[in-house]
Design an enzyme around this catalytic site. Structure first.
Site, short mmCIF file in Angstrom:
data_model
loop_
_atom_site.label_atom_id
_atom_site.label_comp_id
_atom_site.label_asym_id
_atom_site.label_seq_id
_atom_site.Cartn_x
_atom_site.Cartn_y
_atom_site.Cartn_z
N CYS A 262 0.82 -1.20 0.00
CA CYS A 262 0.00 0.00 0.00
C CYS A 262 0.87 1.26 0.00
O CYS A 262 0.48 2.29 -0.56
CB CYS A 262 -0.98 0.00 1.16
SG CYS A 262 -0.20 -0.16 2.76
N CYS B 205 28.12 32.36 14.68
CA CYS B 205 29.01 31.97 15.79
C CYS B 205 28.75 32.90 16.99
O CYS B 205 28.77 34.12 16.85
CB CYS B 205 30.46 32.07 15.34
SG CYS B 205 31.64 31.87 16.67
N CYS C 166 32.50 34.83 17.98
CA CYS C 166 33.06 35.94 17.19
C CYS C 166 31.99 36.64 16.33
O CYS C 166 32.31 37.55 15.57
CB CYS C 166 34.20 35.44 16.31
SG CYS C 166 33.63 34.42 14.94
N CYS D 108 33.85 26.91 13.23
CA CYS D 108 33.70 28.30 12.82
C CYS D 108 34.94 28.65 12.02
O CYS D 108 36.07 28.46 12.50
CB CYS D 108 33.57 29.22 14.05
SG CYS D 108 33.73 30.96 13.59
N CYS E 6 36.99 31.51 14.00
CA CYS E 6 37.62 31.05 15.24
C CYS E 6 38.53 29.85 14.99
O CYS E 6 39.41 29.55 15.80
CB CYS E 6 36.58 30.65 16.28
SG CYS E 6 35.48 31.96 16.78
N HIS F 209 -1.53 1.44 7.39
CA HIS F 209 -2.00 1.33 6.02
C HIS F 209 -1.88 2.69 5.34
O HIS F 209 -2.14 3.72 5.96
CB HIS F 209 -3.47 0.87 6.03
CG HIS F 209 -4.05 0.68 4.66
ND1 HIS F 209 -3.46 -0.15 3.72
CD2 HIS F 209 -5.14 1.21 4.07
CE1 HIS F 209 -4.18 -0.11 2.60
NE2 HIS F 209 -5.21 0.71 2.79
ZN LIG Z 1 33.60 32.17 15.53
#
Ligand SMILES: [Zn+2]
Length: 404
Positions: free
Chosen positions: A72, A223, A226, A275, A278, A356
């Site tokens: 089905c 982030c 930063c 990141c 970073c 079903h």
């Molecule tokens: Zn960052």
């Protein structure tokens, strides 16, 4: 059976107008039936390919599919796809044979087209179509579906579209080894970055399936150390929406599910990507939005939750619009209204283990309920139930201008 072939008043006129528009139209994306023309005649609705080699008289499409043992899920999904005009016409006209991109045989595409031809045959008295041949070829292509247990309709849909795409890919010989090019476009605008990524996608993956179902999702990361913003773009063929965790038997709207999907999410260090400024994993927030809207948007209401020990199903009632679903709030900031109309619903009834699948599909002359071999008309106010599982929306013509 109601609504048999014949000159179908409004439905066919609308289809014809749409086709004529798309014949003159400029964007492939906006054309429902780019390779074909629909004619109305005394014989019924006639589908004619550009090269005039293929002609098909359309039936009403109100033909059921035999259940050949827990199938089905397959029957429901096939009915929904069979009511996706851009795909149906491609299949009925066997357009993939004209496209011929690869030397390999398009076995699944052939079988799928055969199946749809059976469902749209014009002399349809007391017919039920048997999907066995198609299913056998599908299982060869996707061994995961061997065996006779119940399968998930959404999973089946994904595998099917993916396999069909692979067979009819217009770029079969492009090497797909290696990673995507790095998404670093710090100095160009975000929309240009998105377009560049989309182009890269089309250089490798381009088919009628992509024309219809593929869109682009944007994931924005911020982030919290930063404040650097970054974006990644991914192709999607359906949106899998979480359901708000409220009372098990409550009522929610599709909009609430979409809001939840696109809501800002906090990621802790362990779960966040690097990141790039970073140069380490940092806490960040992530938000999903739709960068590029597909012609057909498949919305999966994720009713099944997998926990450590078990899978549970939510039977929450999700209300959804039948027409004019506006996805603008989930698109790029400067996009206009993005409207979609519903044309098919895949339903799941029962529990995780004893379920079903059925479908409700619109053929321009009304809605029908497809329950394996049985097809019965339904009224619009019977469509919304707490069993809706996958929704198929077609972008409405009034908002069909595709962003570049
Ligand atoms: Zn960052």
């Amino acid at each position: 059976m109601p609504g048999a072939s014949g000159v179908n008043g409004e439905g066919s006129c609308e289809a014809l107008c749409r086709t004529l528009v798309s014949q003159n139209g400029h964007q492939r994306e906006t054309a429902d039936i780019s390779q074909s023309v629909l004619y109305t005649s005394l014989m019924g609705l006639l589908l004619v390919a550009d090269n005039e080699k293929e002609k098909v008289t359309l039936g009403s499409g109100r033909i059921g599919l035999r259940n050949i043992g827990n199938t089905c899920f397959l029957n429901a999904v096939v009915q929904c796809l069979s009511h996706t005009c851009g795909l149906r016409d491609y299949c009925l006209l066997k357009s993939h044979r004209q496209e011929k991109f690869s030397k390999e045989e398009a076995r699944l595409m052939e079988a799928f087209s055969e199946l749809l031809s059976g469902l749209w045959v014009a002399n349809e008295e007391d017919i039920v179509v048997n999907p066995r041949q198609f299913y056998n070829i599908f299982k060869e292509a996707v061994p995961y579906f061997s065996g006779y247990s119940q399968q998930d309709a959404q999973e089946f849909l994904r595998f099917l579209l993916d396999k069909l795409h692979t067979e009819i890919n217009r770029r079969p010989y492009v090497r797909r080894a290696g990673k995507d090019p790095e998404q670093k476009y710090a100095r160009i605008r975000l929309s240009e970055e998105a377009v560049a990524m989309w182009k890269t996608h089309l250089e490798r993956d381009d088919s009628r399936i992509v024309d219809l179902f593929s869109g682009q999702l944007r994931s924005s990361l911020h982030c919290s150390v930063c404040s650097h913003y970054s974006n990644t773009f991914d192709v999607f063929c359906d949106l899998s929406l979480p359901l708000p965790k409220r009372s098990i038997a409550g009522v929610v709207t599709l909009k609430e599910c979409l809001d939840l999907f696109s809501q800002e999410e906090k990621l802790d260090k362990e779960n966040s990507p690097m990141c790039e400024r970073c140069n380490r994993r940092t806490e960040c927030t992530k938000r999903l939005s739709i960068q590029r809207f597909p012609q057909v948007i498949v919305i999966h209401l994720n009713r099944f939750t997998t926990s450590r020990w078990s899978i549970s199903k939510s039977t929450v009632y999700v209300s959804f619009p039948l027409a004019n679903l506006d996805l603008r709030p989930y698109g790029p900031v400067d996009c206009g209204p993005v409207l979609y109309d519903l044309y098919a619903i895949c339903n799941h009834t029962g529990t995780v283990n004893m379920g079903h699948y059925t479908a409700c599909c619109s053929d321009g002359n009304g809605w029908c309920f497809y329950n394996d071999s049985s097809v019965t008309p339904v009224s619009e106010n019977q469509l919304q139930t707490n069993q809706a599982y996958v929704l198929f929306y077609q972008r409405s013509k009034s908002s069909a201008t595709i962003r570049k």
